[in-house]
Design a protein around this motif. Structure first.
Motif, PDB file in Angstrom:
ATOM      1  N   ASP A  22       0.822  -1.202   0.000  1.00 61.75           N
ATOM      2  CA  ASP A  22       0.000   0.000   0.000  1.00 61.75           C
ATOM      3  C   ASP A  22       0.864   1.264   0.000  1.00 61.75           C
ATOM      4  O   ASP A  22       0.828   2.048   0.948  1.00 61.75           O
ATOM      5  CB  ASP A  22      -0.896  -0.028   1.232  1.00 61.75           C
ATOM      6  N   PRO A  23       1.652   1.495  -1.060  1.00 58.90           N
ATOM      7  CA  PRO A  23       2.587   2.630  -1.043  1.00 58.90           C
ATOM      8  C   PRO A  23       1.908   3.997  -0.975  1.00 58.90           C
ATOM      9  O   PRO A  23       2.456   4.925  -0.384  1.00 58.90           O
ATOM     10  CB  PRO A  23       3.377   2.469  -2.347  1.00 58.90           C
ATOM     11  N   GLU A  24       0.695   4.128  -1.543  1.00 61.07           N
ATOM     12  CA  GLU A  24       0.015   5.422  -1.506  1.00 61.07           C
ATOM     13  C   GLU A  24      -0.288   5.841  -0.072  1.00 61.07           C
ATOM     14  O   GLU A  24      -0.189   7.012   0.287  1.00 61.07           O
ATOM     15  CB  GLU A  24      -1.311   5.379  -2.291  1.00 61.07           C
ATOM     16  N   ASN A  25      -0.668   4.878   0.747  1.00 59.99           N
ATOM     17  CA  ASN A  25      -1.007   5.199   2.132  1.00 59.99           C
ATOM     18  C   ASN A  25       0.223   5.547   2.954  1.00 59.99           C
ATOM     19  O   ASN A  25       0.136   6.290   3.929  1.00 59.99           O
ATOM     20  CB  ASN A  25      -1.782   4.058   2.766  1.00 59.99           C
ATOM     21  N   THR A  26       1.365   5.033   2.570  1.00 57.88           N
ATOM     22  CA  THR A  26       2.601   5.381   3.252  1.00 57.88           C
ATOM     23  C   THR A  26       2.861   6.880   3.123  1.00 57.88           C
ATOM     24  O   THR A  26       3.304   7.520   4.071  1.00 57.88           O
ATOM     25  CB  THR A  26       3.780   4.575   2.665  1.00 57.88           C
ATOM     26  N   VAL A  27       2.557   7.441   1.966  1.00 54.83           N
ATOM     27  CA  VAL A  27       2.733   8.876   1.751  1.00 54.83           C
ATOM     28  C   VAL A  27       1.814   9.661   2.688  1.00 54.83           C
ATOM     29  O   VAL A  27       2.234  10.654   3.294  1.00 54.83           O
ATOM     30  CB  VAL A  27       2.462   9.241   0.275  1.00 54.83           C
ATOM     31  N   LEU A  28       0.578   9.215   2.826  1.00 53.37           N
ATOM     32  CA  LEU A  28      -0.363   9.872   3.752  1.00 53.37           C
ATOM     33  C   LEU A  28       0.186   9.881   5.172  1.00 53.37           C
ATOM     34  O   LEU A  28       0.127  10.892   5.867  1.00 53.37           O
ATOM     35  CB  LEU A  28      -1.693   9.131   3.768  1.00 53.37           C
ATOM     36  N   ILE A  29       0.690   8.741   5.598  1.00 51.97           N
ATOM     37  CA  ILE A  29       1.192   8.614   6.965  1.00 51.97           C
ATOM     38  C   ILE A  29       2.433   9.478   7.162  1.00 51.97           C
ATOM     39  O   ILE A  29       2.587  10.152   8.177  1.00 51.97           O
ATOM     40  CB  ILE A  29       1.445   7.135   7.303  1.00 51.97           C
ATOM     41  N   ARG A  30       3.323   9.486   6.167  1.00 47.48           N
ATOM     42  CA  ARG A  30       4.522  10.322   6.264  1.00 47.48           C
ATOM     43  C   ARG A  30       4.134  11.800   6.403  1.00 47.48           C
ATOM     44  O   ARG A  30       4.672  12.517   7.248  1.00 47.48           O
ATOM     45  CB  ARG A  30       5.416  10.126   5.040  1.00 47.48           C
ATOM     46  N   ASP A  31       3.183  12.254   5.595  1.00 54.19           N
ATOM     47  CA  ASP A  31       2.751  13.650   5.669  1.00 54.19           C
ATOM     48  C   ASP A  31       2.122  13.967   7.026  1.00 54.19           C
ATOM     49  O   ASP A  31       2.383  15.028   7.605  1.00 54.19           O
ATOM     50  CB  ASP A  31       1.759  13.964   4.549  1.00 54.19           C
ATOM     51  N   ALA A  32       1.311  13.059   7.531  1.00 46.74           N
ATOM     52  CA  ALA A  32       0.673  13.266   8.838  1.00 46.74           C
ATOM     53  C   ALA A  32       1.718  13.305   9.956  1.00 46.74           C
ATOM     54  O   ALA A  32       1.630  14.133  10.871  1.00 46.74           O
ATOM     55  CB  ALA A  32      -0.349  12.170   9.103  1.00 46.74           C
ATOM     56  N   LEU A  33       2.708  12.428   9.885  1.00 48.56           N
ATOM     57  CA  LEU A  33       3.754  12.402  10.904  1.00 48.56           C
ATOM     58  C   LEU A  33       4.606  13.671  10.831  1.00 48.56           C
ATOM     59  O   LEU A  33       4.918  14.281  11.866  1.00 48.56           O
ATOM     60  CB  LEU A  33       4.628  11.161  10.740  1.00 48.56           C
ATOM     61  N   ASN A  34       4.977  14.088   9.625  1.00 45.73           N
ATOM     62  CA  ASN A  34       5.749  15.328   9.477  1.00 45.73           C
ATOM     63  C   ASN A  34       4.989  16.513  10.065  1.00 45.73           C
ATOM     64  O   ASN A  34       5.563  17.348  10.767  1.00 45.73           O
ATOM     65  CB  ASN A  34       6.076  15.593   8.004  1.00 45.73           C
ATOM     66  N   GLU A  35       3.698  16.578   9.783  1.00 43.50           N
ATOM     67  CA  GLU A  35       2.873  17.657  10.327  1.00 43.50           C
ATOM     68  C   GLU A  35       2.839  17.609  11.853  1.00 43.50           C
ATOM     69  O   GLU A  35       2.932  18.639  12.523  1.00 43.50           O
ATOM     70  CB  GLU A  35       1.454  17.572   9.773  1.00 43.50           C
TER      71      GLU A  35
END
Length: 148
Positions: A22-35
């Motif tokens: 699920d690579p697309e969701n990894t991007v979501l999680i990375r953005d949420a964690l960075n925020e």
């Protein structure tokens, strides 16, 4: 967030392991964690060599469960769960692992499938909640260490 800042410091290296499923969701999680690091911890994201601490987060599972049906037995609402596993090293060099889970409920039209947009939004909201749970658990660790 005072306790998390005391645990992690001002400079944090952040890494989210890419999920091959699920690579697309990894991007979501990375953005949420960075925020979360920038807005909630009031810290900076830096390269590993300049970091006081590190956070490595991994998407373990995304689950969609039906929670409501119409009179004909078609699913009209789902609950999404996102399970994260986070390895971190604090500014004192101590390492620990925290698992966290977020959830999100959403409705769909009767006799239809979950659209990509609904799926994306559900995972995004559930990820934010899972990261909030991680932050809460980390804060509790900070409070407990203060009590010692």
């Amino acid at each position: 967030m005072t306790y998390t800042k005391e645990i992690l410091g001002d400079n944090i290296f952040v890494e989210v392991k890419t999920s091959l499923k699920d690579p697309e969701n990894t991007v979501l999680i990375r953005d949420a964690l960075n925020e979360a690091v920038i807005m909630r911890f009031r810290s900076r994201i830096v390269p590993r060599k300049n970091a006081d601490s590190t956070i490595q987060m991994e998407l373990k599972r995304v689950t969609f469960l039906p929670i409501q049906y119409d009179k004909n037995g078609y699913v009209i609402a789902y609950k999404t769960y996102v399970d994260l596993l986070t390895h971190y090293k604090d500014k004192k060099g101590r390492k620990a692992v925290i698992s966290s889970r977020g959830d999100y409920d959403f409705a769909i039209e009767s006799n239809s499938v979950i659209s990509d947009t609904k799926r994306f939004e559900a995972i995004k909201h559930a990820s934010y909640k899972a990261i909030d749970e991680f932050i809460s658990k980390l804060s509790v660790k900070g409070i407990k260490s203060d009590d010692k």
